[in-house]
Design an enzyme around this catalytic site. Structure first.
Site, PDB file in Angstrom:
ATOM      1  N   GLN A  80      -6.414  -3.876   2.364  1.00  0.00           N
ATOM      2  CA  GLN A  80      -5.807  -5.197   2.527  1.00  0.00           C
ATOM      3  C   GLN A  80      -5.887  -5.967   1.195  1.00  0.00           C
ATOM      4  O   GLN A  80      -6.939  -5.924   0.536  1.00  0.00           O
ATOM      5  CB  GLN A  80      -6.599  -5.937   3.589  1.00  0.00           C
ATOM      6  CG  GLN A  80      -5.764  -6.880   4.398  1.00  0.00           C
ATOM      7  CD  GLN A  80      -6.590  -7.383   5.580  1.00  0.00           C
ATOM      8  OE1 GLN A  80      -7.662  -7.939   5.389  1.00  0.00           O
ATOM      9  NE2 GLN A  80      -6.087  -7.184   6.778  1.00  0.00           N
ATOM     10  N   SER A 133       6.528   0.655  -3.288  1.00  0.00           N
ATOM     11  CA  SER A 133       7.499   0.269  -2.255  1.00  0.00           C
ATOM     12  C   SER A 133       7.987   1.483  -1.485  1.00  0.00           C
ATOM     13  O   SER A 133       8.022   2.585  -2.011  1.00  0.00           O
ATOM     14  CB  SER A 133       8.694  -0.440  -2.868  1.00  0.00           C
ATOM     15  OG  SER A 133       9.634  -0.729  -1.854  1.00  0.00           O
ATOM     16  N   ASN A 191      10.383  -7.422  -3.694  1.00  0.00           N
ATOM     17  CA  ASN A 191      10.289  -7.839  -2.291  1.00  0.00           C
ATOM     18  C   ASN A 191      11.116  -9.092  -2.029  1.00  0.00           C
ATOM     19  O   ASN A 191      11.711  -9.240  -0.965  1.00  0.00           O
ATOM     20  CB  ASN A 191       8.831  -8.092  -1.901  1.00  0.00           C
ATOM     21  CG  ASN A 191       8.067  -6.801  -1.680  1.00  0.00           C
ATOM     22  OD1 ASN A 191       8.438  -5.765  -2.231  1.00  0.00           O
ATOM     23  ND2 ASN A 191       7.012  -6.842  -0.912  1.00  0.00           N
TER      24      ASN A 191
HETATM   25  P1  NBP Z   1      -3.971  -2.774   5.673  1.00  0.00           P
HETATM   26  O1  NBP Z   1      -3.400  -3.789   4.762  1.00  0.00           O
HETATM   27  O2  NBP Z   1      -3.802  -2.927   7.129  1.00  0.00           O
HETATM   28  O3  NBP Z   1      -5.551  -2.629   5.355  1.00  0.00           O
HETATM   29  C1  NBP Z   1      -6.396  -1.809   6.119  1.00  0.00           C
HETATM   30  C2  NBP Z   1      -7.344  -1.059   5.199  1.00  0.00           C
HETATM   31  O4  NBP Z   1      -8.140  -2.001   4.436  1.00  0.00           O
HETATM   32  C3  NBP Z   1      -8.335  -0.225   6.009  1.00  0.00           C
HETATM   33  O5  NBP Z   1      -8.534   0.984   5.302  1.00  0.00           O
HETATM   34  C4  NBP Z   1      -9.587  -1.095   5.990  1.00  0.00           C
HETATM   35  O6  NBP Z   1     -10.785  -0.386   6.159  1.00  0.00           O
HETATM   36  C5  NBP Z   1      -9.522  -1.638   4.594  1.00  0.00           C
HETATM   37  N1  NBP Z   1     -10.423  -2.751   4.345  1.00  0.00           N
HETATM   38  C6  NBP Z   1     -10.386  -4.012   4.802  1.00  0.00           C
HETATM   39 BR1  NBP Z   1      -9.175  -4.664   5.983  1.00  0.00          BR
HETATM   40  N2  NBP Z   1     -11.390  -4.779   4.340  1.00  0.00           N
HETATM   41  C7  NBP Z   1     -12.111  -3.957   3.544  1.00  0.00           C
HETATM   42  C8  NBP Z   1     -13.268  -4.157   2.759  1.00  0.00           C
HETATM   43  N3  NBP Z   1     -13.848  -5.349   2.670  1.00  0.00           N
HETATM   44  N4  NBP Z   1     -13.759  -3.103   2.085  1.00  0.00           N
HETATM   45  C9  NBP Z   1     -13.168  -1.894   2.163  1.00  0.00           C
HETATM   46  N5  NBP Z   1     -12.027  -1.654   2.864  1.00  0.00           N
HETATM   47  C10 NBP Z   1     -11.508  -2.676   3.555  1.00  0.00           C
HETATM   48  O7  NBP Z   1      -3.440  -1.304   5.256  1.00  0.00           O
HETATM   49  P2  NBP Z   1      -1.940  -0.817   4.930  1.00  0.00           P
HETATM   50  O8  NBP Z   1      -0.932  -1.396   5.847  1.00  0.00           O
HETATM   51  O9  NBP Z   1      -2.067   0.656   4.800  1.00  0.00           O
HETATM   52  O10 NBP Z   1      -1.643  -1.436   3.489  1.00  0.00           O
HETATM   53  C11 NBP Z   1      -2.478  -1.187   2.360  1.00  0.00           C
HETATM   54  C12 NBP Z   1      -1.975  -2.003   1.197  1.00  0.00           C
HETATM   55  O11 NBP Z   1      -0.642  -1.580   0.870  1.00  0.00           O
HETATM   56  C13 NBP Z   1      -1.891  -3.505   1.456  1.00  0.00           C
HETATM   57  O12 NBP Z   1      -2.224  -4.212   0.282  1.00  0.00           O
HETATM   58  C14 NBP Z   1      -0.441  -3.726   1.777  1.00  0.00           C
HETATM   59  O13 NBP Z   1      -0.004  -5.033   1.480  1.00  0.00           O
HETATM   60  C15 NBP Z   1       0.230  -2.704   0.876  1.00  0.00           C
HETATM   61  N6  NBP Z   1       1.539  -2.250   1.304  1.00  0.00           N
HETATM   62  C16 NBP Z   1       1.806  -2.004   2.609  1.00  0.00           C
HETATM   63  C17 NBP Z   1       3.062  -1.554   2.986  1.00  0.00           C
HETATM   64  C18 NBP Z   1       3.362  -1.238   4.429  1.00  0.00           C
HETATM   65  O14 NBP Z   1       4.520  -0.907   4.705  1.00  0.00           O
HETATM   66  N7  NBP Z   1       2.388  -1.306   5.318  1.00  0.00           N
HETATM   67  C19 NBP Z   1       4.042  -1.343   2.029  1.00  0.00           C
HETATM   68  C20 NBP Z   1       3.739  -1.564   0.711  1.00  0.00           C
HETATM   69  C21 NBP Z   1       2.488  -2.015   0.354  1.00  0.00           C
HETATM   70  P3  NBP Z   1     -11.415  -0.264   7.643  1.00  0.00           P
HETATM   71  O15 NBP Z   1     -10.726   0.909   8.259  1.00  0.00           O
HETATM   72  O16 NBP Z   1     -12.856   0.003   7.365  1.00  0.00           O
HETATM   73  O17 NBP Z   1     -11.167  -1.551   8.348  1.00  0.00           O
END
Ligand code: NBP
Length: 486
Positions: A80, A133, A191
């Site tokens: 995140q 992206s 974006n």
């Molecule tokens: P999320 O944005 O939903 O983040 C979940 C991940 O963050 C889990 O692995 C979680 O670990 C970890 N995490 C958190 Br919350 N707090 C943490 C901490 N304090 N220390 C260590 N790990 C921590 O995941 P996502 O949707 O896969 O996106 C990842 C990144 O990619 C984001 O920055 C997002 O903006 C970006 N992004 C997403 C997309 C998309 O389409 N989803 C596209 C492009 C970019 P846990 O399992 O232990 O809670």
């Protein structure tokens, strides 16, 4: 297959949607990939599901994870954005050594990236903010990647990123964008453009549906047809798919049962805030962000429905235009407004690049956005050609090719703005983009009267068209003009 003996060429921290897909992508290109997630359960689930599909080394602690990486160690953070990213960066930096590379692949605010790079440089770590992206599908099969950070990191990281990026005509959709926050800045504007692109498609849909009275399935066919021409793009393609979808529960078109309140995660809003600071009129992106905000103001919308005077609206039949002509006019208005949004986005990137000394090359962006990312579109080839022909182009709209296109689009664009108004259908990006276009080409703008007003109430002075210097009219005295030292 798990591999405990060898070291990994790359590591991924964070195994939610993006991280796990990215790790699988690296593995599918033959790399050994170290994986780690804060909650061990996610790592276990990942290994159970995909451990046999490639060479993965899983770890339960960040120290173990770092120890499983080849030197210089390279780890991509996919957690995140915000505090979570800072926490992981610091844990990695503690466990890593001089010259190791930490890559943040999340959607970080570019100013955070600039700060983090400075902090890491002081600790002898390379930090690369890389915009990625393409959503989950792109992360798995080939995203468009926009890395910033020090050029030395690109030398060791480049081949790895090139191996997982989308390819168009054999060219990988990744390149070093520029130092420190350049990659995340460019991803932010990407974006923002995506917001505008989605909104203009939405406006076209709105006019076809509630203006011409076409059914979603008919509009899906129209979009599929448009996707064979100048508008050929991922977003047009998926819009046709969404419009064709029927809700299993009600049998209605899915679009009719989806609540019309658009969400946002912030990158569009950041693009507009930054554009305001840079003084770049990204009106298309701004209207798109506001349109999402308005759509989500459900209470206010409910209060206004049926309670605001409309004036004398026309029906589509009153207008006496053929459906075929109208559909083609909408297509052209969409194309023109999209062109304006891209032109404005590229203006913002160039202004940001100048402000931060990044030396971002617009040709690179047009190249790496052709595949993998959400705004991938055929017309990015044209944008590339435009900047190839003239890297100093004052606006994309002035490129000879696009200028020629605009000659064909402008009459339809004006007609659609008029028709939308007569029908009482909102088309904020179509409308404001035309206002931007007319402002840009206007010989005289009302800014002269604004300068007059500012001088009248605040002695802010004005410049003249016929001589150098700053001037003030003595409005409260004899109204003579005096030259003012600036
Ligand atoms: P999320 O944005 O939903 O983040 C979940 C991940 O963050 C889990 O692995 C979680 O670990 C970890 N995490 C958190 Br919350 N707090 C943490 C901490 N304090 N220390 C260590 N790990 C921590 O995941 P996502 O949707 O896969 O996106 C990842 C990144 O990619 C984001 O920055 C997002 O903006 C970006 N992004 C997403 C997309 C998309 O389409 N989803 C596209 C492009 C970019 P846990 O399992 O232990 O809670």
């Amino acid at each position: 297959m798990t591999n405990e003996q060898n070291l990994a060429q790359i590591g991924v921290v964070g195994l939610a949607v993006m991280g796990s897909n990215l790790a699988r992508n690296f593995a599918s290109r033959g790399h050994t990939v170290a994986v780690y997630n804060r909650s061990a359960g996610k790592t276990e689930a990942f290994m159970a599901a995909f451990g046999e599909t490639g060479n993965f080394i899983s770890s339960e602690t960040i120290e173990e994870f770092v120890a499983s990486l080849e030197r210089p160690r390279k780890a991509i953070i996919m957690v995140q954005a915000g505090a979570a990213t800072d926490a992981v960066i610091n844990q990695l930096a503690d466990a890593m050594e001089e010259g190791d590379v930490i890559i943040d692949g999340g959607n970080a605010l570019f100013t955070d990236t600039i700060r983090r790079e400075k902090e890491m440089a002081l600790r002898g770590r390379h930090f690369v903010g890389a915009g990625i992206s393409g959503g989950e599908e792109g992360a798995l099969n080939g995203p468009s990647i926009m890395p910033g950070g020090p050029v030395e990191s690109w030398e060791s990281l480049g081949p790895l990123l090139e191996s997982i990026a989308a390819k168009v005509d054999g060219v990988p959709c990744v390149t070093h964008i520029g130092p420190d926050g350049a990659g995340h800045f460019v991803k932010m504007v990407h974006n923002g453009i995506e917001y505008a692109d989605m909104q203009v498609i939405g406006e076209a849909y709105q006019l076809l549906r509630f203006g011409a009275g076409l059914e979603p399935a008919e509009i899906a066919d129209i979009f599929a047809e448009w996707n064979k021409g100048d508008l050929d793009s991922y977003l047009i393609e998926i819009t046709a798919e969404v419009l064709r979808q029927v809700d299993a529960e009600t049998g209605k078109p899915l679009v009719d049962v989806i609540l019309d309140a658009a969400g946002q995660k912030g990158t569009g809003r950041w693009t507009v805030k930054e554009a305001l600071d840079l003084g770049i009129p990204t009106t298309g992106i701004g209207e798109a962000v506001f349109a999402r905000a308005l759509s989500s103001s459900l209470d206010q919308r409910a209060a206004a429905q049926g309670n605001l005077p409309t004036g004398a609206l026309k029906t589509f039949e009153d207008l006496g235009i053929s459906r075929e002509e109208f559909i083609e006019d909408v297509r052209r208005a969409l194309y023109a407004s999209k062109l304006v949004a891209y032109a404005q986005g590229f203006d913002e990137i160039q202004a940001g690049s100048a402000e931060h000394d990044w030396d971002v090359d617009p040709r690179d962006l047009a190249t790496i956005w052709r595949g993998g990312c959400i705004i991938r579109a055929k017309f990015l080839n044209r944008i590339r050609e435009a900047y190839d022909a003239n890297p100093e182009l004052p606006s994309l709209l002035l490129d000879p090719y696009f200028n020629g296109e605009l000659k064909d689009l402008i009459d339809s664009w004006r007609r659609i703005v008029i028709v939308a108004t007569q029908l009482g259908l909102p088309a904020p990006v179509f409308t404001s983009s035309l206002a931007y276009y007319d402002s840009l080409r206007a010989e005289r703008l009302p800014a002269a009267i604004i300068q007059g007003q500012r001088d009248f109430f605040g002695a802010h002075t004005y410049r003249r068209i016929d001589k150098e210097g700053s001037f003030h009219t003595l409005w409260s005295a004899d109204r003579s003009e005096i030259a003012v030292e600036s």
